[in-house]
Scaffold this motif. Sequence first.
Motif, short mmCIF file in Angstrom:
data_model
loop_
_atom_site.label_atom_id
_atom_site.label_comp_id
_atom_site.label_asym_id
_atom_site.label_seq_id
_atom_site.Cartn_x
_atom_site.Cartn_y
_atom_site.Cartn_z
N ARG A 29 0.84 -1.21 0.00
CA ARG A 29 0.00 0.00 0.00
C ARG A 29 0.88 1.26 0.00
O ARG A 29 0.62 2.22 -0.74
CB ARG A 29 -0.92 0.01 1.21
CG ARG A 29 -1.90 1.20 1.22
CD ARG A 29 -2.62 1.30 2.57
NE ARG A 29 -3.31 0.06 2.90
CZ ARG A 29 -4.51 -0.27 2.43
NH1 ARG A 29 -5.14 0.55 1.61
NH2 ARG A 29 -5.06 -1.42 2.76
N GLU A 30 1.91 1.23 0.81
CA GLU A 30 2.76 2.43 0.95
C GLU A 30 3.51 2.75 -0.33
O GLU A 30 3.56 3.91 -0.77
CB GLU A 30 3.73 2.23 2.11
CG GLU A 30 3.05 2.26 3.48
CD GLU A 30 3.98 1.89 4.62
OE1 GLU A 30 5.17 1.61 4.34
OE2 GLU A 30 3.52 1.87 5.78
N GLU A 78 1.06 3.98 -2.94
CA GLU A 78 0.64 5.36 -2.65
C GLU A 78 1.71 6.35 -3.07
O GLU A 78 1.41 7.41 -3.63
CB GLU A 78 0.32 5.49 -1.16
CG GLU A 78 -0.56 6.66 -0.83
CD GLU A 78 -1.21 6.52 0.54
OE1 GLU A 78 -2.19 7.24 0.79
OE2 GLU A 78 -0.77 5.67 1.35
N ALA A 136 1.64 6.55 -6.87
CA ALA A 136 0.47 7.28 -7.34
C ALA A 136 0.63 8.79 -7.13
O ALA A 136 0.01 9.59 -7.84
CB ALA A 136 -0.78 6.78 -6.62
N ILE A 171 -6.70 4.29 -1.88
CA ILE A 171 -5.86 5.36 -2.41
C ILE A 171 -6.71 6.18 -3.37
O ILE A 171 -7.33 5.64 -4.28
CB ILE A 171 -4.61 4.79 -3.13
CG1 ILE A 171 -3.78 3.95 -2.15
CG2 ILE A 171 -3.77 5.90 -3.72
CD1 ILE A 171 -2.62 3.22 -2.80
N ASP A 172 -6.73 7.49 -3.18
CA ASP A 172 -7.68 8.34 -3.91
C ASP A 172 -7.27 8.62 -5.35
O ASP A 172 -8.10 8.56 -6.26
CB ASP A 172 -7.87 9.67 -3.18
CG ASP A 172 -8.58 9.47 -1.84
OD1 ASP A 172 -9.38 8.52 -1.74
OD2 ASP A 172 -8.32 10.24 -0.90
#
Length: 753
Positions: A527-528, A531, A534, A558-559
């Motif tokens: 995830r990190e 992110e 992104a 994550i947006d």
Amino acid sequence: MSSSPLIITSYHLPEVLFGEAGGKGGGPVEEWQAALAAQVQATQGVWVGGHTQNLEESGKLRDEVCQVPLEKQERDLAYTGACKAGLWPLFHSMADRSVFHEEHWVAYRKVNDKYAESALEAAKTLIQKRPDCVPVVWVHDYHLMEVPNIVRRRAKEDKVNVKIGFFMHIPFPPWDMVKIHPWKDFFLQGVLGSDLVAFQCQDYLLNFIDCCERGLGTRVDRKLGIVEHDAGGRNVKLRSMPVGVPFDKFNDLANQVPQSSHLKQDIQTVLCVDSLDFTKGLTYRFAAYERFLEKYHTHRGKVVLIQICLPSRSGQGNQLMEALYNQVQSINNKYANDSWTPVQLVDGPLPREEMVALYRDVDVALITPLRDGMNLYAKEFVACRKNLDNPGVLILSPFIGAADLMQEALMANPYEPNKVCDTLYNALTMNIAEAEVRMINLRGREKSNDLNNWMSGFLAGLQDLENSETGSSKGLECIQLNDFDSILDKYMNVPGWEKLCLLLDYDGTLAPHGSHPDFTILPQNTREVLERLAGMSNVFVSVITGRSIPDIRNKVGIDNITYAGNHGIDIVHPDGSKFMIPMPPEVEEKAKWLLQKLQTECCVEGAWVENKGVVLAFHHEAWKEKGSIDPLKKEKILTRARDLMTEAGFRIGMSDGGLVTEAKPPVKWNKGNAAIYILRSAFGVNWSQNIRIIYAGDDLTDEDAMNALKGLAYNFRVVNSGLVQTVADHRLPDTKGVETMLRWVEQFLKSRK
């Protein structure tokens, strides 16, 4: 030598098991079969194989023999078709002679399945007798290349502990040959079901490693001789282990047998021994010998070439024999006189004693196939050369396995008749001192590397695997950042592009599969890094999944990335804009009907239906373990589920390694269409030169995207089994490999700035 019960698995059951061989025609094949048969008996093991007779009816069936029942049509299609017409010429680098038919390969796979099942049943029987034993399944040769993978898969399902070895007796060709075969993925991964794979020489081993790296896109280590394969990155050990001959046996026989009746006083003799097969280059050899008689005319009347032609299973023996007979007749008509015939053509095998006498007393052995796995006749010749007053000279083709180690032999390219001709002259005129030195070295090596050494070495290699599991043997480490230097650098390190596009599946790619979709959680490290990527201005990220949009957004969290749900049917961009494939108006009503029917009729024994809106997923992961449901009941329910989906007008899809059956709406749209749409909407039409694309996925739905992006992107496939057909450029062993790839990408982009 290992005391584990040995299960030899070969296409043919050897006659030596029934006491019917020995004396004529067996040759080197009979020798290694006899040695293995003795080891099977010593370990109270079993030999699994086929036979043209019904052994039970003929009264030949023995405790250590398991006959695989094959129909004649199966033998014709699998053996004569797939093996002899397809694989045999291809593996001898004669692709123009190969014939590939799908019905042949279907039969090959079916036959391999039968052999694997018989081998596994034999292992279960042995374990029942000796519960603490770990049987060794040793599979032989190109006829049974899928057997190791089938045995491994079913042994895992049945919780049977076995060791699996594979030995390739014939050559293994380079990638330029292997890539011609339409079903190469199957036999490469089939062999990789083994714990240990061995080849006749180092060249064949390196060819196999190259095929795994280039053809399967898997990680290899040439120095260690390791290929990474299967889910989790299992290490398969590869070794070069040339077959030997029973040196002492031939050496002792050479002391006992009288002189051969084929030899004439004051006539030098050149011996050739070959099966009647196009790979042996017999017509080339006779052309070279004719050139010898033309060029070195003083040897006319003083040299005889004896060609012993052994039966071949290729089915072309009679045709080839006729051609050889005509060629030999032409040479003899041209050069023979009343007291001398330059070529003797022997049709069929000679008695063992006669062969040993020839090996011992001839002047030269001329072994020049166009291609051969090893060629043990050369080794038998050396084992019989006791008399150093007449040490003899060995001539080898450089294209056979024996040439790899028997460097003291003279080498002659069979495709160059003048070279063979001159080499033969050098051999016949070589001084005894040089011939003696060469033969002493050859004999010393062959005595050390005899048949027993080969057999014990292979079994010891399997035994060493147990030590590797406790950490005493080095293997490939888990995939590291620097591994991607060789994997991705060529694709990424080109000038001119501005943005990187990451298209990523979720379940089984970014997140390891859980026991339930709710338990498939994105690891924090992944995830990190996702992110951070992104958030880079030169990176575009999209997650393309079979999950619904709300579900996947909640899972990833994550947006600023694009989400594509239901295999790309629903797409939501970071700015909130949406895209959905237009659906026929009746789809929603049909989906509701199908949901109710599946829940009522098919949700038993832990199966359930996931409602994704217009896509329904029938989950039957609970049936994965053998014994969790009656097989007939399982098939009946799956058939009913598929029938209901078809009745509702939905397309049927499989995901998650076949553990989920999906009902998809009747529109021509998949992850491939979604990937192209996302790229066009984000970068316009002329984007191919401006961006780099990496796609990663783990199942058949991702293959749609990889096919659409082939040549446009670098594709990764996370493997979840030992048999995966993929168009991906590279395979990754698990989701940890995807995380490592993403970290490498991040590092690369930072250094590129």
